[in-house]
Design an enzyme around this catalytic site. Structure first.
Site, PDB file in Angstrom:
ATOM      1  CG  HIS A   1      -2.188  -0.746   1.049  1.00  0.00           C
ATOM      2  ND1 HIS A   1      -2.238  -2.117   1.081  1.00  0.00           N
ATOM      3  CD2 HIS A   1      -3.457  -0.319   0.840  1.00  0.00           C
ATOM      4  CE1 HIS A   1      -3.494  -2.505   0.908  1.00  0.00           C
ATOM      5  NE2 HIS A   1      -4.251  -1.433   0.751  1.00  0.00           N
TER       6      HIS A   1
ATOM      7  CG  HIS B   1       2.762  -3.207   6.565  1.00  0.00           C
ATOM      8  ND1 HIS B   1       3.568  -4.110   5.906  1.00  0.00           N
ATOM      9  CD2 HIS B   1       1.654  -3.070   5.807  1.00  0.00           C
ATOM     10  CE1 HIS B   1       2.960  -4.494   4.801  1.00  0.00           C
ATOM     11  NE2 HIS B   1       1.797  -3.884   4.714  1.00  0.00           N
TER      12      HIS B   1
END
Length: 177
Positions: free
Chosen positions: A111, A150
């Site tokens: 992303h 993440h």
């Protein structure tokens, strides 16, 4: 592997700090919305708007974007499957995940890479909105951390990957556009 142990410790400490405070559930709701803007649908919208509205730079923006993603996506896949870094919640039950990621590994953040491809290209072709574009891309990376999918270093490497692929596409196409 000893060289990356300090980075792994910093990553864990930063994730623990972000995910274990009393506002983490509230921030997760906002982070989901921010992260969703990096799912890809806005990139297509930006490309269509640029192509359809901007007769001067729109074509170059779209072509550079296609080439940048042609570079970024395979590199992202190779890196992710080479490093095979487990996601935060897999490493510790103390780190919650507020969404289910679309793939197994965390390094690099796809992303964030895609958002930085777009921010870099927007900054090149439309410098008046460069600041907003990079703030938006940074917020997407931060949202991925706040959602527990993440680590900080995943996001940093994703940003470098996205920026690098966009820059390479601009260099390659520089004399052709």
């Amino acid at each position: 592997m000893k060289a990356i142990q300090p980075i792994a410790k910093l990553d864990f400490a930063f994730s623990f700090y972000c995910l274990q405070h009393r506002y983490s559930h509230s921030l997760a709701r906002v982070s989901k919305a921010v992260s969703h803007t990096g799912d890809g649908h806005l990139y297509v919208l930006f490309a269509c708007l640029a192509w359809g509205i901007d007769n001067v730079y729109g074509r170059g923006f779209v072509i550079a974007g296609l080439l940048a993603f042609l570079l970024e996506l395979p590199l992202y896949w190779v890196l992710k499957n080479s490093f095979q870094r487990r996601r935060p919640q897999e490493l510790s039950p103390l780190l919650p995940a507020f969404i289910t990621p679309s793939d197994r590994y965390s390094l690099p953040s796809g992303h964030t890479a895609a958002a930085f491809v777009m921010a870099t290209l927007m900054g090149h072709w439309y410098p008046d909105i460069a600041g907003m574009a990079f703030i938006w891309a940074t917020l997407i990376g931060g949202a991925r951390i706040m959602l527990g999918v993440h680590f900080l270093s995943d996001v940093i490497i994703g940003a470098l990957l996205g920026n690098g692929c966009a820059t390479l596409s601009l260099i390659f196409l520089g004399s052709r556009l």
